[in-house]
Design a protein around this motif. Structure first.
Motif, PDB file in Angstrom:
ATOM      1  N   PHE A   1      -6.336  -1.394   2.722  1.00  0.00           N
ATOM      2  CA  PHE A   1      -6.774  -1.565   1.339  1.00  0.00           C
ATOM      3  C   PHE A   1      -8.043  -0.774   1.012  1.00  0.00           C
ATOM      4  O   PHE A   1      -8.479  -0.796  -0.134  1.00  0.00           O
ATOM      5  CB  PHE A   1      -7.041  -3.044   1.038  1.00  0.00           C
ATOM      6  N   HIS A   2      -8.625  -0.071   1.973  1.00  0.00           N
ATOM      7  CA  HIS A   2      -9.955   0.477   1.699  1.00  0.00           C
ATOM      8  C   HIS A   2      -9.957   1.518   0.587  1.00  0.00           C
ATOM      9  O   HIS A   2     -10.985   1.730  -0.063  1.00  0.00           O
ATOM     10  CB  HIS A   2     -10.603   1.026   2.988  1.00  0.00           C
ATOM     11  N   ASP A   3      -8.816   2.157   0.305  1.00  0.00           N
ATOM     12  CA  ASP A   3      -8.724   3.094  -0.816  1.00  0.00           C
ATOM     13  C   ASP A   3      -7.756   2.616  -1.906  1.00  0.00           C
ATOM     14  O   ASP A   3      -7.318   3.406  -2.744  1.00  0.00           O
ATOM     15  CB  ASP A   3      -8.279   4.480  -0.316  1.00  0.00           C
ATOM     16  N   MET A   4      -7.457   1.323  -1.921  1.00  0.00           N
ATOM     17  CA  MET A   4      -6.500   0.813  -2.916  1.00  0.00           C
ATOM     18  C   MET A   4      -7.060   0.820  -4.333  1.00  0.00           C
ATOM     19  O   MET A   4      -6.330   0.597  -5.297  1.00  0.00           O
ATOM     20  CB  MET A   4      -6.033  -0.586  -2.527  1.00  0.00           C
ATOM     21  N   GLY A   5      -8.340   1.094  -4.486  1.00  0.00           N
ATOM     22  CA  GLY A   5      -8.884   1.286  -5.820  1.00  0.00           C
ATOM     23  C   GLY A   5      -8.339   2.532  -6.479  1.00  0.00           C
ATOM     24  O   GLY A   5      -8.520   2.730  -7.686  1.00  0.00           O
ATOM     25  N   CYS A   6      -7.653   3.384  -5.720  1.00  0.00           N
ATOM     26  CA  CYS A   6      -7.015   4.582  -6.282  1.00  0.00           C
ATOM     27  C   CYS A   6      -5.668   4.268  -6.904  1.00  0.00           C
ATOM     28  O   CYS A   6      -5.107   5.109  -7.612  1.00  0.00           O
ATOM     29  CB  CYS A   6      -6.826   5.632  -5.184  1.00  0.00           C
ATOM     30  N   ALA A   7      -5.119   3.095  -6.633  1.00  0.00           N
ATOM     31  CA  ALA A   7      -3.806   2.729  -7.165  1.00  0.00           C
ATOM     32  C   ALA A   7      -3.896   2.422  -8.653  1.00  0.00           C
ATOM     33  O   ALA A   7      -4.870   1.828  -9.121  1.00  0.00           O
ATOM     34  CB  ALA A   7      -3.254   1.521  -6.414  1.00  0.00           C
ATOM     35  N   THR A   8      -2.871   2.790  -9.390  1.00  0.00           N
ATOM     36  CA  THR A   8      -2.862   2.597 -10.838  1.00  0.00           C
ATOM     37  C   THR A   8      -3.107   1.143 -11.225  1.00  0.00           C
ATOM     38  O   THR A   8      -3.876   0.850 -12.145  1.00  0.00           O
ATOM     39  CB  THR A   8      -1.516   3.070 -11.423  1.00  0.00           C
ATOM     40  N   GLN A   9      -2.483   0.208 -10.506  1.00  0.00           N
ATOM     41  CA  GLN A   9      -2.600  -1.195 -10.880  1.00  0.00           C
ATOM     42  C   GLN A   9      -3.987  -1.769 -10.594  1.00  0.00           C
ATOM     43  O   GLN A   9      -4.315  -2.868 -11.042  1.00  0.00           O
ATOM     44  CB  GLN A   9      -1.532  -2.045 -10.177  1.00  0.00           C
ATOM     45  N   ASN A  10      -4.814  -1.036  -9.844  1.00  0.00           N
ATOM     46  CA  ASN A  10      -6.171  -1.507  -9.528  1.00  0.00           C
ATOM     47  C   ASN A  10      -7.249  -0.679 -10.227  1.00  0.00           C
ATOM     48  O   ASN A  10      -8.411  -0.755  -9.868  1.00  0.00           O
ATOM     49  CB  ASN A  10      -6.397  -1.470  -8.012  1.00  0.00           C
TER      50      ASN A  10
ATOM     51  N   VAL B   1       0.832  -1.201   0.000  1.00  0.00           N
ATOM     52  CA  VAL B   1       0.000   0.000   0.000  1.00  0.00           C
ATOM     53  C   VAL B   1       0.866   1.250   0.000  1.00  0.00           C
ATOM     54  O   VAL B   1       0.573   2.242  -0.676  1.00  0.00           O
ATOM     55  CB  VAL B   1      -0.976  -0.022   1.192  1.00  0.00           C
ATOM     56  N   GLN B   2       1.956   1.219   0.755  1.00  0.00           N
ATOM     57  CA  GLN B   2       2.850   2.377   0.816  1.00  0.00           C
ATOM     58  C   GLN B   2       3.393   2.729  -0.561  1.00  0.00           C
ATOM     59  O   GLN B   2       3.503   3.900  -0.928  1.00  0.00           O
ATOM     60  CB  GLN B   2       4.006   2.097   1.778  1.00  0.00           C
ATOM     61  N   GLN B   3       3.746   1.718  -1.342  1.00  0.00           N
ATOM     62  CA  GLN B   3       4.316   1.981  -2.661  1.00  0.00           C
ATOM     63  C   GLN B   3       3.251   2.214  -3.726  1.00  0.00           C
ATOM     64  O   GLN B   3       3.589   2.667  -4.831  1.00  0.00           O
ATOM     65  CB  GLN B   3       5.222   0.826  -3.081  1.00  0.00           C
ATOM     66  N   SER B   4       2.007   1.943  -3.424  1.00  0.00           N
ATOM     67  CA  SER B   4       0.950   2.040  -4.424  1.00  0.00           C
ATOM     68  C   SER B   4       0.142   3.325  -4.348  1.00  0.00           C
ATOM     69  O   SER B   4      -0.453   3.731  -5.355  1.00  0.00           O
ATOM     70  CB  SER B   4      -0.014   0.854  -4.269  1.00  0.00           C
TER      71      SER B   4
END
Length: 235
Positions: free
Chosen positions: A85-94, A40-43
Motif C-alpha cells: 500500500f505504500h504507493d496506493m495514493g497513486c490509485a484513482t480511488q485514493n 493493489v494489482q488492479q489499482s
C-alpha cells in the motif's frame, strides 16, 4: 481524510481478470494479504505494482537481517500490507486532497479495518506509509517505517547514499539478489511512472504538493522544464 480504498475490478486497464490469478508464493497465504495483492494489482500501473512487490522482498530481507519481530508469522502480513500500500495514493480511488503518502496510508488503514486488525497495528502501518518519503524521520520513528523507507531506497538504487543506513543494512543490497528479484518482477520504469502520476496529481490539486514535500519539489521541477520528457529531475 482521503477517499477510502475500494476494490474496483478493471480499474487498471492493463490487467485482465487479476482476481482469478493466484498470488505468487511470496504473498502470505491469508485472506488479508491475498485481498491486498489483488486490490493493489488492479489499482496501480504494473510498474508501481512490481515496485511494491520488490519493496516487500527488500523490507523482509532488512527485517530478517535485523532479527526483527516484523518477520514473525503474526507481523509479516502487516509488513506486507505496508509495502503493497505504500504507493496506493497513486490509485484513482485514493486520489484525495492530501499528499499521496497520506492517502495511501488512509487506504491501508481502511483496508486493515475489514480484517479486525488492532488500532495499534493499523497505526504502525499508517506511520510507515505516511512518512516513507520523509528522510530522517522515517528511519527513526518506528522499526517498520525504517524498513520500508530503506527498502524503497534500495529499489531505486539509493540505499548507499543514505546517511542512516548501517553497514549491516547495506550488505542486504546484493546485486545477485537484485537481478533475481527484478527478473521476476521487472522494473518497467517505476521512476518515470510514479513521478508523472505524483506531478499530475500535484498540479491538479495543489494541496497534494505542500511546501517542502517531495511532490512539491517534483511539481516545481516539472514547471521549470515543461519540455522535459524523462524521469522528473527531482525524483
Amino acid at each position: 481524510m482521503c477517499p477510502p480504498s475500494s476494490f474496483t475490478p478493471g480499474s487498471n486497464p492493463s490487467i485482465t481478470n487479476a482476481s482469478t490469478v493466484d498470488p505468487p508464493d511470496i504473498v502470505p497465504p491469508i485472506p488479508m494479504c491475498t485481498s491486498t495483492y489483488h486490490l493493489v494489482q488492479q489499482s496501480l500501473p504494473p510498474a508501481i505494482f512490481n515496485h511494491s512487490l520488490r519493496v516487500y522482498l527488500y523490507t523482509q530481507a532488512l527485517a530478517q537481517r535485523a532479527d526483527s519481530p516484523w518477520v514473525a508469522p503474526d507481523r509479516l502480513p502487516l509488513l506486507f500490507v505496508a509495502c503493497l500500500f505504500h504507493d496506493m495514493g497513486c490509485a484513482t480511488q485514493n486520489d484525495g486532497p492530501q499528499r499521496f503518502e497520506i492517502c495511501g496510508a488512509d487506504a491501508a488503514a481502511e483496508h486493515l479495518r475489514q480484517f479486525e486488525v488492532s488500532d495499534a497495528d493499523i497505526q504502525d502501518v499508517w506511520i510507515a506509509i505516511s512518512v516513507h518519503t520523509t528522510p530522517g524521520i522515517s528511519e527513526r520513528i518506528t522499526p517498520l517505517a525504517r524498513f520500508v523507507r530503506l527498502a524503497v531506497l534500495m529499489d531505486f538504487s539509493e540505499l548507499g547514499k543514505s546517511p542512516w543506513a548501517t553497514e549491516s543494512e547495506l550488505k542486504v543490497d546484493d546485486e545477485g539478489d537484485r537481478r533475481s528479484i527484478e527478473e521476476r518482477f521487472p522494473r518497467l520504469s517505476p521512476e518515470k511512472v510514479l513521478g508523472d502520476i505524483i506531478v499530475e496529481q500535484g498540479m491538479r490539486q495543489p494541496t497534494k504538493a505542500p511546501a517542502l514535500s517531495w511532490a512539491e519539489r517534483m511539481v516545481r521541477a516539472a514547471e521549470e522544464e515543461p519540455e522535459w520528457e524523462g524521469v522528473n529531475k527531482a525524483f
